[in-house]
Design an enzyme around this catalytic site. Structure first.
Site, PDB file in Angstrom:
ATOM      1  N   LYS A 163      73.674 -28.574 -40.269  1.00  0.00           N
ATOM      2  CA  LYS A 163      74.635 -28.204 -41.317  1.00  0.00           C
ATOM      3  C   LYS A 163      73.949 -27.392 -42.414  1.00  0.00           C
ATOM      4  O   LYS A 163      74.508 -27.180 -43.481  1.00  0.00           O
ATOM      5  CB  LYS A 163      75.253 -29.469 -41.931  1.00  0.00           C
ATOM      6  CG  LYS A 163      76.030 -30.311 -40.945  1.00  0.00           C
ATOM      7  CD  LYS A 163      76.615 -31.511 -41.654  1.00  0.00           C
ATOM      8  CE  LYS A 163      77.271 -32.458 -40.657  1.00  0.00           C
ATOM      9  NZ  LYS A 163      77.477 -33.776 -41.219  1.00  0.00           N
TER      10      LYS A 163
ATOM     11  N   ARG B 106      57.610 -32.249 -35.279  1.00  0.00           N
ATOM     12  CA  ARG B 106      57.425 -31.062 -34.442  1.00  0.00           C
ATOM     13  C   ARG B 106      58.407 -30.003 -34.931  1.00  0.00           C
ATOM     14  O   ARG B 106      59.576 -30.301 -35.172  1.00  0.00           O
ATOM     15  CB  ARG B 106      57.685 -31.378 -32.977  1.00  0.00           C
ATOM     16  CG  ARG B 106      57.765 -30.114 -32.132  1.00  0.00           C
ATOM     17  CD  ARG B 106      57.768 -30.384 -30.675  1.00  0.00           C
ATOM     18  NE  ARG B 106      56.453 -30.789 -30.208  1.00  0.00           N
ATOM     19  CZ  ARG B 106      56.111 -30.840 -28.924  1.00  0.00           C
ATOM     20  NH1 ARG B 106      56.976 -30.520 -27.999  1.00  0.00           N
ATOM     21  NH2 ARG B 106      54.901 -31.214 -28.565  1.00  0.00           N
TER      22      ARG B 106
ATOM     23  N   ARG C 221      57.626 -35.754 -23.483  1.00  0.00           N
ATOM     24  CA  ARG C 221      56.347 -36.458 -23.417  1.00  0.00           C
ATOM     25  C   ARG C 221      55.811 -36.834 -24.798  1.00  0.00           C
ATOM     26  O   ARG C 221      55.502 -37.990 -25.064  1.00  0.00           O
ATOM     27  CB  ARG C 221      55.398 -35.470 -22.742  1.00  0.00           C
ATOM     28  CG  ARG C 221      54.084 -35.861 -22.347  1.00  0.00           C
ATOM     29  CD  ARG C 221      53.505 -34.636 -21.622  1.00  0.00           C
ATOM     30  NE  ARG C 221      54.579 -33.740 -21.166  1.00  0.00           N
ATOM     31  CZ  ARG C 221      54.882 -33.516 -19.899  1.00  0.00           C
ATOM     32  NH1 ARG C 221      54.191 -34.068 -18.963  1.00  0.00           N
ATOM     33  NH2 ARG C 221      55.868 -32.701 -19.585  1.00  0.00           N
ATOM     34  N   THR C 222      55.726 -35.864 -25.696  1.00  0.00           N
ATOM     35  CA  THR C 222      55.080 -36.120 -26.986  1.00  0.00           C
ATOM     36  C   THR C 222      55.902 -37.100 -27.824  1.00  0.00           C
ATOM     37  O   THR C 222      55.358 -38.007 -28.444  1.00  0.00           O
ATOM     38  CB  THR C 222      54.869 -34.792 -27.745  1.00  0.00           C
ATOM     39  OG1 THR C 222      54.169 -33.898 -26.878  1.00  0.00           O
ATOM     40  CG2 THR C 222      54.069 -34.986 -29.007  1.00  0.00           C
TER      41      THR C 222
ATOM     42  N   HIS D 200      48.427 -28.345 -32.387  1.00  0.00           N
ATOM     43  CA  HIS D 200      49.024 -29.548 -31.773  1.00  0.00           C
ATOM     44  C   HIS D 200      47.848 -30.540 -31.689  1.00  0.00           C
ATOM     45  O   HIS D 200      47.274 -30.767 -30.635  1.00  0.00           O
ATOM     46  CB  HIS D 200      49.554 -29.165 -30.392  1.00  0.00           C
ATOM     47  CG  HIS D 200      50.380 -30.207 -29.715  1.00  0.00           C
ATOM     48  ND1 HIS D 200      50.516 -31.501 -30.186  1.00  0.00           N
ATOM     49  CD2 HIS D 200      51.123 -30.145 -28.574  1.00  0.00           C
ATOM     50  CE1 HIS D 200      51.302 -32.173 -29.365  1.00  0.00           C
ATOM     51  NE2 HIS D 200      51.678 -31.372 -28.385  1.00  0.00           N
TER      52      HIS D 200
HETATM   53  C1  NCD Z   1      52.836 -28.554 -25.199  1.00  0.00           C
HETATM   54  C2  NCD Z   1      53.569 -28.157 -26.450  1.00  0.00           C
HETATM   55  O1  NCD Z   1      54.704 -28.535 -26.671  1.00  0.00           O
HETATM   56  O2  NCD Z   1      52.968 -27.409 -27.196  1.00  0.00           O
HETATM   57  N1  NCD Z   1      53.358 -29.647 -24.523  1.00  0.00           N
HETATM   58  C3  NCD Z   1      53.264 -30.912 -24.975  1.00  0.00           C
HETATM   59  O3  NCD Z   1      53.067 -31.193 -26.127  1.00  0.00           O
HETATM   60  N2  NCD Z   1      53.343 -31.875 -24.047  1.00  0.00           N
HETATM   61  C4  NCD Z   1      52.606 -27.442 -24.290  1.00  0.00           C
HETATM   62  C5  NCD Z   1      53.780 -26.662 -23.796  1.00  0.00           C
HETATM   63  O4  NCD Z   1      54.899 -26.761 -24.287  1.00  0.00           O
HETATM   64  O5  NCD Z   1      53.571 -25.858 -22.886  1.00  0.00           O
END
Ligand code: NCD
Length: 326
Positions: free
Chosen positions: A93, A115, A65-66, A143
């Site tokens: 590596k 991320r 999603r993100t 986040h």
């Molecule tokens: C969240 C995350 O990755 O922190 N999800 C997301 O960004 N869509 C929440 C989760 O992983 O539960």
């Protein structure tokens, strides 16, 4: 509370967390997101705001999603986007995060969306590059775009898009608070905007330090339900949990799962949110996730606008003019 945009210029080259943002910053970013929201409803879903700029998605953790949302957000602003997954890259590596980022930056990059499974890794990265860095989730820390899109969803539902003043609203965040970067970003943002925040979960997943920040803590979801306007259900972060913090998943579901039966204890107007991915039948029953109170798909739609605003604003700040990055 109301940010007057006439005397305001967005000052941050990076978006690392909501902890460092002022009320004015948050309002300005969300108002910018509101301006971008309409683009997704047009037949031509593109504006030239970032034409000629390059955005790299640098994801060291699984995400659907993100990552997609950031990719689409950058495309809608006409930026070129490169998706870089750590698997199959030089990172496997042994290359360090800093070397990876600096090599990518040397190709002429304007923003890195990162991320990482380690809390603080994205802050480290921001110290070593000249381009913008946007935190797409670092370990258990923050986040920020998820926190912002959650806040936007609440403000829109209560028609508070003018000043984003959330006073008078009570938001419960339920579940694995200890390991949740979503909870942390929400708490920082919601408290700044005047909402009351109740964190609910089993004692082992509910750090007492949140009470010092101004949150109410509760282990009793049934007692909390009648006095809240919004409920944000979190996934149990099995991948971040070390040791035995839950007697059993079934017990967790019994006490903290949001079922249709439980929902009847809450006011009719309760807004049900979940950042995804959902464990249907565990923290949330399918009929609730897909029911009339659910704003879960609105959250996804708002995420796009918030990420467009984040990319647009951060890349508008040049390195030399930047406020010290926290
Ligand atoms: C969240 C995350 O990755 O922190 N999800 C997301 O960004 N869509 C929440 C989760 O992983 O539960």
């Amino acid at each position: 509370m109301n940010a007057d945009s006439r005397d305001y210029a967005w000052p941050h080259r990076h978006l690392l967390g909501l902890e460092q943002l002022s009320v004015q910053d948050i309002c300005f970013l969300l108002r910018t997101a509101h301006g971008f929201e309409a683009i997704s409803t047009r037949s031509v879903k593109k504006v030239p705001a970032l034409r000629g700029k390059v955005v790299v998605n640098l994801f060291f953790e699984d995400s659907t999603r993100t990552r997609t949302s950031f990719h689409l957000a950058a495309s809608r602003l006409s930026a070129d986007v490169i998706d870089f997954a750590a698997k199959g890259s030089s990172v496997s590596k042994g290359e360090t995060l800093r070397d990876t980022a600096r090599n990518i930056e040397a190709m002429g990059i304007d923003a890195i969306v990162c991320r990482h499974h380690l809390s603080g890794a994205v802050h480290q990265l921001a110290r070593h590059v000249l381009c913008s860095v946007i935190n797409a989730g670092d370990g258990q820390h923050e986040h920020p775009t998820q926190g912002l899109l959650d806040i936007y969803t609440i403000a829109k539902r209560w028609e508070r898009l003018d000043g984003f003043d959330l006073s008078g609203l009570t938001v419960a965040i339920v579940g694995d608070i200890a390991h949740s970067r979503v909870a942390r970003s929400n708490v920082h943002g919601l408290l700044k905007l005047g909402a009351k925040v109740i964190l609910v979960g089993p004692p082992t997943l509910l750090p007492a330090s949140f009470a010092d920040m101004g949150c109410e803590l509760s282990t009793d979801l049934d007692a909390v339900l009648p006095r809240i306007d919004v409920i944000n259900m979190l996934r149990i972060q099995f991948e971040r949990i070390a040791g035995h913090v839950l007697p059993s998943v079934r017990e967790y579901q019994h006490f903290f799962g949001l079922t249709a039966r439980r929902l009847r204890q809450a006011p009719d107007h309760l807004l049900v949110m979940h950042p995804g991915p959902m464990n249907r039948g565990l923290e949330i029953e399918s009929s609730v996730a897909d029911g009339p109170n659910s704003a879960i798909l609105d959250q996804v739609a708002h995420g796009l606008a918030v990420r467009m605003a984040s990319l647009f604003l951060t890349t508008s700040v040049r390195a030399a003019a930047d406020a010290p990055s926290a």
